[in-house]
Design a protein around this motif. Structure first.
Motif, PDB file in Angstrom:
ATOM      1  N   UNK A   5       3.071   6.148   6.041  1.00  0.00           N
ATOM      2  CA  UNK A   5       1.806   5.413   5.968  1.00  0.00           C
ATOM      3  C   UNK A   5       1.708   4.424   7.130  1.00  0.00           C
ATOM      4  N   UNK A   6       2.798   3.709   7.419  1.00  0.00           N
ATOM      5  CA  UNK A   6       2.798   2.790   8.556  1.00  0.00           C
ATOM      6  C   UNK A   6       2.630   3.554   9.869  1.00  0.00           C
ATOM      7  N   UNK A   7       3.308   4.697   9.991  1.00  0.00           N
ATOM      8  CA  UNK A   7       3.190   5.514  11.201  1.00  0.00           C
ATOM      9  C   UNK A   7       1.750   5.987  11.414  1.00  0.00           C
ATOM     10  N   UNK A   8       1.013   6.169  10.322  1.00  0.00           N
ATOM     11  CA  UNK A   8      -0.365   6.651  10.404  1.00  0.00           C
ATOM     12  C   UNK A   8      -1.363   5.538  10.719  1.00  0.00           C
ATOM     13  N   UNK A   9      -0.873   4.310  10.889  1.00  0.00           N
ATOM     14  CA  UNK A   9      -1.754   3.222  11.294  1.00  0.00           C
ATOM     15  C   UNK A   9      -2.220   2.311  10.182  1.00  0.00           C
ATOM     16  N   UNK A  10      -1.478   2.306   9.071  1.00  0.00           N
ATOM     17  CA  UNK A  10      -1.827   1.448   7.945  1.00  0.00           C
ATOM     18  C   UNK A  10      -0.723   0.410   7.721  1.00  0.00           C
ATOM     19  N   UNK A  50       9.195 -16.419 -11.761  1.00  0.00           N
ATOM     20  CA  UNK A  50       9.793 -15.128 -11.422  1.00  0.00           C
ATOM     21  C   UNK A  50       9.625 -14.848  -9.935  1.00  0.00           C
ATOM     22  N   UNK A  51      10.704 -14.390  -9.303  1.00  0.00           N
ATOM     23  CA  UNK A  51      10.651 -14.031  -7.889  1.00  0.00           C
ATOM     24  C   UNK A  51      10.428 -12.521  -7.766  1.00  0.00           C
ATOM     25  N   UNK A  52       9.406 -12.153  -7.010  1.00  0.00           N
ATOM     26  CA  UNK A  52       9.044 -10.752  -6.803  1.00  0.00           C
ATOM     27  C   UNK A  52       9.322 -10.380  -5.347  1.00  0.00           C
ATOM     28  N   UNK A  53      10.194  -9.390  -5.177  1.00  0.00           N
ATOM     29  CA  UNK A  53      10.511  -8.890  -3.839  1.00  0.00           C
ATOM     30  C   UNK A  53       9.441  -7.897  -3.390  1.00  0.00           C
ATOM     31  N   UNK A  54       9.133  -7.905  -2.101  1.00  0.00           N
ATOM     32  CA  UNK A  54       8.247  -6.876  -1.558  1.00  0.00           C
ATOM     33  C   UNK A  54       8.641  -6.577  -0.117  1.00  0.00           C
ATOM     34  N   UNK A  55       8.288  -5.385   0.332  1.00  0.00           N
ATOM     35  CA  UNK A  55       8.445  -5.010   1.728  1.00  0.00           C
ATOM     36  C   UNK A  55       7.051  -4.808   2.311  1.00  0.00           C
ATOM     37  N   UNK A  56       6.889  -5.143   3.588  1.00  0.00           N
ATOM     38  CA  UNK A  56       5.585  -5.152   4.239  1.00  0.00           C
ATOM     39  C   UNK A  56       5.770  -4.599   5.646  1.00  0.00           C
ATOM     40  N   UNK A  57       5.288  -3.370   5.880  1.00  0.00           N
ATOM     41  CA  UNK A  57       5.563  -2.699   7.145  1.00  0.00           C
ATOM     42  C   UNK A  57       4.279  -2.112   7.733  1.00  0.00           C
ATOM     43  N   UNK A  58       4.153  -2.208   9.061  1.00  0.00           N
ATOM     44  CA  UNK A  58       3.004  -1.642   9.748  1.00  0.00           C
ATOM     45  C   UNK A  58       1.837  -2.596   9.816  1.00  0.00           C
TER      46      UNK A  58
END
Length: 273
Positions: free
Chosen positions: A43-48, A10-18
């Protein structure tokens, strides 16, 4: 687009930002990681480092016929966390996604998970039973399954009212929110949609909650008619070693409007605490 391939193919899509300490978000039913778009940015803008995936059968992940149960979802999440080697991790789950992160943390999170947020969470058990009289009756869940099987596209349209609370309080559901719920629902494989109802409603997470030793924030709308807080979060708080329950007045199950703004502020505050 980033994917991982699970052991069963199974292929699982994900996004990863920050960048920074990781925060992994798990979406509700019948949604995808797109439901977390605003939170991912904040959350990414807050430094995570904000990471969100589409569960199997949902969004851009493989449209699976089998494996649409909570334990398989948790296994997929475990492989994602291992692949990305995430530690010092905060998990956030909405609705069905809350059940996923609670079970993952209880069974596989030792040494990796440091805190959890559930939003409109289904734990410990959504189903109405003799000991859980405020839960959702089985015949109502059966009606959901029948409606999805009969005409899923129409069901996603009809779901917008109770999902966002606009059909009872005199509030209006925006066209954008309604259309986006329909769009995400239409990207959900029918088998996953049908089987997912059982996964999020009939899985007992009592022991998983008791096993958690990390801080948990339980966020729940007072007017959530998809996942009533009296049957879930108000019981969950009594089972946790380190739990905080926040009930948002007049808030529905869907994360929108003033509820979303207040919740997002609380998420950032919890992450920094």
């Amino acid at each position: 687009m980033p994917y991982i391939t699970i052991t069963d193919g199974t292929r699982i899509y994900y996004t990863d930002q920050g960048e920074g300490r990781p925060v992994l978000l798990s979406h509700g039913w019948p949604l995808s990681s797109d439901a977390w778009a605003r939170e991912i940015k904040l959350i990414a803008d807050a430094g995570y480092r904000a990471i969100a995936h589409d569960r199997r059968g949902h969004g851009r992940s493989s449209k699976t016929y089998a494996g649409n149960d909570l334990d398989t979802h948790v296994g997929d999440l475990r492989e994602l966390v291992l692949t990305l080697d995430l530690t010092d991790l905060t998990l956030i789950g909405h609705g069905a996604g809350a059940g996923e992160v609670v079970r993952y943390a209880a069974r596989h999170g030792q040494g990796r998970v440091v805190s959890i947020i559930t939003v409109g969470g289904v734990a410990p058990l959504l189903l109405q039973t003799v000991t859980n009289p405020d839960g959702v009756p089985l015949d109502a869940l059966d009606a959901m399954r029948e409606a999805v099987l009969e005409n899923a596209s129409q069901y996603w349209i009809d779901l917008a009212g109770p999902f966002f609370g606009g059909d009872r309080r005199g509030a209006t559901v925006t066209r954008g929110d309604s259309d986006d719920l329909w769009r995400q629902g239409q990207n959900l494989n029918l088998a996953a949609a049908y089987d997912g109802i059982r996964a999020f409603s009939e899985t007992d997470l009592t022991d998983d909650l008791r096993a958690l030793e990390v801080p948990v924030l339980l966020a729940h709308g007072a007017d959530d008619r998809i996942v009533p807080s009296a049957a879930t979060s108000e019981i969950a708080i009594t089972l946790l070693a380190q739990g905080t329950l926040t009930i948002y007045p007049d808030a529905p199950h869907g994360i929108v409007g003033a509820y979303r703004r207040a919740l997002d502020d609380d998420i950032i505050a919890f992450l920094s605490s």
